[in-house]
Design an enzyme around this catalytic site. Structure first.
Site, PDB file in Angstrom:
ATOM      1  N   HIS A 108       7.000 -31.266  45.593  1.00  0.00           N
ATOM      2  CA  HIS A 108       6.423 -30.428  45.959  1.00  0.00           C
ATOM      3  C   HIS A 108       7.151 -29.093  44.528  1.00  0.00           C
ATOM      4  O   HIS A 108       8.080 -29.443  43.557  1.00  0.00           O
ATOM      5  CB  HIS A 108       7.372 -29.683  46.803  1.00  0.00           C
ATOM      6  CG  HIS A 108       6.997 -30.743  48.544  1.00  0.00           C
ATOM      7  ND1 HIS A 108       6.388 -30.240  49.068  1.00  0.00           N
ATOM      8  CD2 HIS A 108       7.597 -31.860  48.636  1.00  0.00           C
ATOM      9  CE1 HIS A 108       5.803 -31.552  50.345  1.00  0.00           C
ATOM     10  NE2 HIS A 108       6.151 -32.507  49.916  1.00  0.00           N
ATOM     11  N   ASN A 167       2.957 -29.285  48.394  1.00  0.00           N
ATOM     12  CA  ASN A 167       2.461 -30.002  46.853  1.00  0.00           C
ATOM     13  C   ASN A 167       2.875 -28.909  45.803  1.00  0.00           C
ATOM     14  O   ASN A 167       1.378 -28.144  46.662  1.00  0.00           O
ATOM     15  CB  ASN A 167       2.092 -31.293  47.280  1.00  0.00           C
ATOM     16  CG  ASN A 167       3.165 -31.182  48.137  1.00  0.00           C
ATOM     17  OD1 ASN A 167       2.824 -31.392  49.000  1.00  0.00           O
ATOM     18  ND2 ASN A 167       3.356 -33.186  47.959  1.00  0.00           N
ATOM     19  N   ARG A 222      -2.596 -34.665  55.234  1.00  0.00           N
ATOM     20  CA  ARG A 222      -1.147 -35.120  55.966  1.00  0.00           C
ATOM     21  C   ARG A 222      -0.291 -33.956  55.466  1.00  0.00           C
ATOM     22  O   ARG A 222       0.230 -33.309  56.731  1.00  0.00           O
ATOM     23  CB  ARG A 222      -0.351 -36.299  55.817  1.00  0.00           C
ATOM     24  CG  ARG A 222       0.124 -37.523  55.991  1.00  0.00           C
ATOM     25  CD  ARG A 222       1.845 -36.877  55.686  1.00  0.00           C
ATOM     26  NE  ARG A 222       1.940 -37.333  54.719  1.00  0.00           N
ATOM     27  CZ  ARG A 222       3.022 -36.773  54.735  1.00  0.00           C
ATOM     28  NH1 ARG A 222       4.146 -36.182  54.808  1.00  0.00           N
ATOM     29  NH2 ARG A 222       3.160 -36.712  53.641  1.00  0.00           N
ATOM     30  N   ASP A 223       0.809 -34.407  54.602  1.00  0.00           N
ATOM     31  CA  ASP A 223       1.566 -33.851  54.042  1.00  0.00           C
ATOM     32  C   ASP A 223       1.223 -31.718  54.340  1.00  0.00           C
ATOM     33  O   ASP A 223       2.248 -31.382  55.328  1.00  0.00           O
ATOM     34  CB  ASP A 223       2.278 -33.890  52.577  1.00  0.00           C
ATOM     35  CG  ASP A 223       3.534 -33.729  52.393  1.00  0.00           C
ATOM     36  OD1 ASP A 223       3.986 -32.243  53.068  1.00  0.00           O
ATOM     37  OD2 ASP A 223       3.947 -33.935  51.549  1.00  0.00           O
ATOM     38  N   CYS A 240       7.741 -29.994  54.696  1.00  0.00           N
ATOM     39  CA  CYS A 240       8.132 -31.585  55.839  1.00  0.00           C
ATOM     40  C   CYS A 240       9.143 -30.154  57.243  1.00  0.00           C
ATOM     41  O   CYS A 240       9.571 -29.602  56.344  1.00  0.00           O
ATOM     42  CB  CYS A 240       8.890 -32.289  55.071  1.00  0.00           C
ATOM     43  SG  CYS A 240       9.802 -33.179  56.029  1.00  0.00           S
ATOM     44  N   HIS A 287       5.318 -36.916  43.198  1.00  0.00           N
ATOM     45  CA  HIS A 287       5.314 -36.950  44.487  1.00  0.00           C
ATOM     46  C   HIS A 287       6.098 -34.672  44.335  1.00  0.00           C
ATOM     47  O   HIS A 287       7.207 -35.230  44.716  1.00  0.00           O
ATOM     48  CB  HIS A 287       5.828 -37.185  46.140  1.00  0.00           C
ATOM     49  CG  HIS A 287       5.118 -36.294  46.841  1.00  0.00           C
ATOM     50  ND1 HIS A 287       3.749 -37.027  47.850  1.00  0.00           N
ATOM     51  CD2 HIS A 287       5.794 -35.723  47.727  1.00  0.00           C
ATOM     52  CE1 HIS A 287       4.003 -36.193  49.054  1.00  0.00           C
ATOM     53  NE2 HIS A 287       4.904 -35.363  49.039  1.00  0.00           N
TER      54      HIS A 287
HETATM   55  P1  HMG Z   1      13.187 -41.170  67.587  1.00  0.00           P
HETATM   56  O1  HMG Z   1      13.503 -40.812  68.950  1.00  0.00           O
HETATM   57  O2  HMG Z   1      14.508 -42.167  66.962  1.00  0.00           O
HETATM   58  O3  HMG Z   1      12.442 -43.346  67.831  1.00  0.00           O
HETATM   59  O4  HMG Z   1      11.799 -41.247  66.595  1.00  0.00           O
HETATM   60  P2  HMG Z   1      12.793 -43.586  69.166  1.00  0.00           P
HETATM   61  O5  HMG Z   1      12.405 -45.522  68.497  1.00  0.00           O
HETATM   62  O6  HMG Z   1      13.897 -43.608  69.628  1.00  0.00           O
HETATM   63  O7  HMG Z   1      11.726 -43.828  70.827  1.00  0.00           O
HETATM   64  C1  HMG Z   1      11.565 -42.173  71.146  1.00  0.00           C
HETATM   65  C2  HMG Z   1      10.601 -41.472  71.793  1.00  0.00           C
HETATM   66  O8  HMG Z   1       9.474 -41.821  70.845  1.00  0.00           O
HETATM   67  C3  HMG Z   1       9.807 -42.734  72.453  1.00  0.00           C
HETATM   68  O9  HMG Z   1       8.747 -42.181  73.245  1.00  0.00           O
HETATM   69  C4  HMG Z   1       8.545 -43.322  71.226  1.00  0.00           C
HETATM   70  O10 HMG Z   1       7.169 -43.969  72.244  1.00  0.00           O
HETATM   71  C5  HMG Z   1       8.078 -42.076  70.728  1.00  0.00           C
HETATM   72  P3  HMG Z   1       9.305 -41.899  75.112  1.00  0.00           P
HETATM   73  O11 HMG Z   1       9.685 -42.850  75.822  1.00  0.00           O
HETATM   74  O12 HMG Z   1      10.756 -40.879  74.663  1.00  0.00           O
HETATM   75  O13 HMG Z   1       8.023 -41.017  75.687  1.00  0.00           O
HETATM   76  N1  HMG Z   1       8.331 -42.496  69.820  1.00  0.00           N
HETATM   77  C6  HMG Z   1       6.789 -42.793  69.266  1.00  0.00           C
HETATM   78  N2  HMG Z   1       5.593 -42.279  69.143  1.00  0.00           N
HETATM   79  C7  HMG Z   1       4.235 -41.685  68.190  1.00  0.00           C
HETATM   80  N3  HMG Z   1       4.407 -42.426  67.438  1.00  0.00           N
HETATM   81  C8  HMG Z   1       5.643 -43.297  67.291  1.00  0.00           C
HETATM   82  C9  HMG Z   1       6.681 -42.968  67.595  1.00  0.00           C
HETATM   83  N4  HMG Z   1       7.573 -43.691  67.552  1.00  0.00           N
HETATM   84  C10 HMG Z   1       8.398 -43.601  68.405  1.00  0.00           C
HETATM   85  N5  HMG Z   1       5.482 -44.121  65.420  1.00  0.00           N
HETATM   86  C11 HMG Z   1      10.538 -41.118  64.645  1.00  0.00           C
HETATM   87  C12 HMG Z   1      11.990 -41.772  65.528  1.00  0.00           C
HETATM   88  C13 HMG Z   1      10.514 -41.950  63.177  1.00  0.00           C
HETATM   89  C14 HMG Z   1       9.681 -41.630  65.608  1.00  0.00           C
HETATM   90  C15 HMG Z   1      10.366 -40.302  64.655  1.00  0.00           C
HETATM   91  O14 HMG Z   1      12.049 -38.820  64.096  1.00  0.00           O
HETATM   92  C16 HMG Z   1       9.548 -39.036  63.334  1.00  0.00           C
HETATM   93  O15 HMG Z   1       8.729 -39.368  64.049  1.00  0.00           O
HETATM   94  N6  HMG Z   1       9.170 -38.954  62.842  1.00  0.00           N
HETATM   95  C17 HMG Z   1       8.409 -38.033  61.496  1.00  0.00           C
HETATM   96  C18 HMG Z   1       8.955 -36.803  61.042  1.00  0.00           C
HETATM   97  C19 HMG Z   1       7.851 -36.911  60.121  1.00  0.00           C
HETATM   98  O16 HMG Z   1       6.715 -37.058  60.252  1.00  0.00           O
HETATM   99  N7  HMG Z   1       8.427 -36.388  59.079  1.00  0.00           N
HETATM  100  C20 HMG Z   1       7.271 -35.573  58.511  1.00  0.00           C
HETATM  101  C21 HMG Z   1       6.951 -36.660  57.415  1.00  0.00           C
HETATM  102  S1  HMG Z   1       7.812 -37.647  55.809  1.00  0.00           S
HETATM  103  C22 HMG Z   1       7.290 -36.392  54.420  1.00  0.00           C
HETATM  104  O17 HMG Z   1       6.576 -34.807  54.821  1.00  0.00           O
HETATM  105  C23 HMG Z   1       8.408 -36.514  53.334  1.00  0.00           C
HETATM  106  C24 HMG Z   1       7.220 -37.074  51.556  1.00  0.00           C
HETATM  107  O18 HMG Z   1       6.289 -36.244  52.242  1.00  0.00           O
HETATM  108  C25 HMG Z   1       7.897 -36.925  50.908  1.00  0.00           C
HETATM  109  C26 HMG Z   1       8.091 -35.926  50.133  1.00  0.00           C
HETATM  110  O19 HMG Z   1       7.970 -35.248  50.180  1.00  0.00           O
HETATM  111  O20 HMG Z   1       9.729 -36.068  50.415  1.00  0.00           O
HETATM  112  C27 HMG Z   1       6.360 -38.184  52.332  1.00  0.00           C
HETATM  113 MG    MG Z   2       6.036 -34.029  50.718  1.00  0.00          MG
END
Ligand code: HMG
Ligand code: MG
Length: 306
Positions: free
Chosen positions: A213, A253, A15-16, A244, A211
């Site tokens: 990095h 990581n 995933r990450d 990310c 966690h």
């Molecule tokens: P948004 O645009 O604010 O969502 O995104 P919305 O609710 O306004 O919806 C907009 C559109 O997105 C709609 O589609 C929804 O259906 C769709 P449209 O009508 O325009 O065709 N949508 C989705 N589609 C699929 N799956 C969903 C989903 N939700 C809405 N779940 C959202 C908000 C959170 C979805 C967006 O900002 C996003 O996907 N962000 C993901 C960011 C991400 O994955 N970052 C990496 C992971 S976190 C990380 O790596 C950190 C971690 O490792 C810890 C660390 O190291 O810090 C965990």
């Molecule tokens: Mg991370």
């Protein structure tokens, strides 16, 4: 100081790691990576995330990957679900393909929350609330991830009070386990300890993980500092994959191989076979056409080559 006698590692590489690759990795390769990680003895694997494919196209095959993995008993499979849409997609499959655990992910910095999940910290909690409720009602364990607990790519240093505040909010909505993330790898042991301490005012030590990095090469030091506090659960990433898309400049990581080497050397049990883990790291690194980003793997592979 008494160190834990055993440690649980969650490999977050599928995933990450793979969320941050420029090239698209086929679902079959992701599935094979999960297989190799469980064969190496990993007992928890963060498989994928149910996020917007517009935001993170690398994870668009989440359902296909969850469908394709061959589950082993005793292994837990987790996925990221930032909102109800993601959670509903994660459980749209037959029950046997549901994740054992979901992860809601927030940030201790407002700017990172906005950039990563498009809402404020307060709004993120309101989005997580029904996800946590639905998951727990369906018998799915809930983990929370807190990004930017020591530093933020947009706001700089993050005070421990901010971490404590977020941990309290997560606890308040029923998040069962909390991960303290150094998203951009800027932490050093004293700072990480303070972020951990702030978290421990809300969570039991058995419900907290690290966690880290490794951008500035501090992740092993931060792991050891956390171990010395009694933290015994860590997210690590095979071959040091990770990053990310919304934390520019952050590297992977801490490599699972390096952490297992550290723990093996200290006589702390992980249940992981380092040689098989190195093979898993080599598999995915070969696919990505690069060398594993792990010092231990590099040394052991050189030794093997004679
Ligand atoms: P948004 O645009 O604010 O969502 O995104 P919305 O609710 O306004 O919806 C907009 C559109 O997105 C709609 O589609 C929804 O259906 C769709 P449209 O009508 O325009 O065709 N949508 C989705 N589609 C699929 N799956 C969903 C989903 N939700 C809405 N779940 C959202 C908000 C959170 C979805 C967006 O900002 C996003 O996907 N962000 C993901 C960011 C991400 O994955 N970052 C990496 C992971 S976190 C990380 O790596 C950190 C971690 O490792 C810890 C660390 O190291 O810090 C965990
Ligand atoms: Mg991370």
């Amino acid at each position: 100081m008494s160190l834990p006698s055993k440690v649980k590692l969650v490999d977050v590489g599928p995933r990450d790691g793979l969320q941050n690759e420029k090239q698209m990795v086929p679902a079959a390769v992701k599935i094979e990576l999960v297989q190799r990680l469980q064969d190496a003895g990993l007992k928890e694997i963060e498989v994928t995330s149910f996020v917007s494919p517009k935001w993170v196209p690398q994870m668009a095959d989440a359902s296909e990957v969850m469908h394709g993995i061959r589950r082993q008993s005793g292994v837990r499979y987790s996925v990221l679900t930032p909102n109800m849409k993601g959670f509903e997609a994660a459980i749209a499959a037959p029950r046997a393909e549901w994740p054992d655990e979901i992860v809601v992910f927030g940030a201790a910095s407002e700017a990172f929350s906005q950039r990563n999940i498009n809402c404020s910290i307060a709004e993120s909690i309101e989005r997580f609330r029904p996800v946590v409720e639905a998951a727990r009602a369906n018998g799915i364990y809930v983990r929370g991830a807190m990004s930017c607990t020591v530093g933020c790519p947009y706001e700089g240093e993050v005070a421990p009070e901010r971490v404590g505040m977020l941990a309290g909010l997560m606890k308040g909505i029923g998040v069962q386990h909390i991960g303290v993330a150094d998203t951009i790898g800027v932490g050093t042991p004293r700072k990480v300890r303070r972020a951990m301490e702030a978290t421990l005012t809300h969570y039991d030590i058995n419900d907290v993980s690290g966690h880290f990095h490794d951008t500035y090469g501090q992740a092993l030091a931060n792991t050891l500092a956390s171990l010395e506090m009694g933290v015994w659960q860590f997210d690590t990433s095979v071959a040091g994959l990770g990053g990310c898309p919304y934390a520019k400049g952050a590297t992977g990581n801490v490599a699972s191989e390096d952490v297992v080497y550290l723990l093996d050397g200290m006589g702390i049990a992980t249940g992981i076979d380092l040689d098989k883990l190195i093979d898993a790291g080599k598999f995915i690194s070969d696919h990505l056409q690069r060398k594993p980003n792990s010092r231990a793997a590099t040394a052991i592979l050189a030794k093997r080559a004679g």
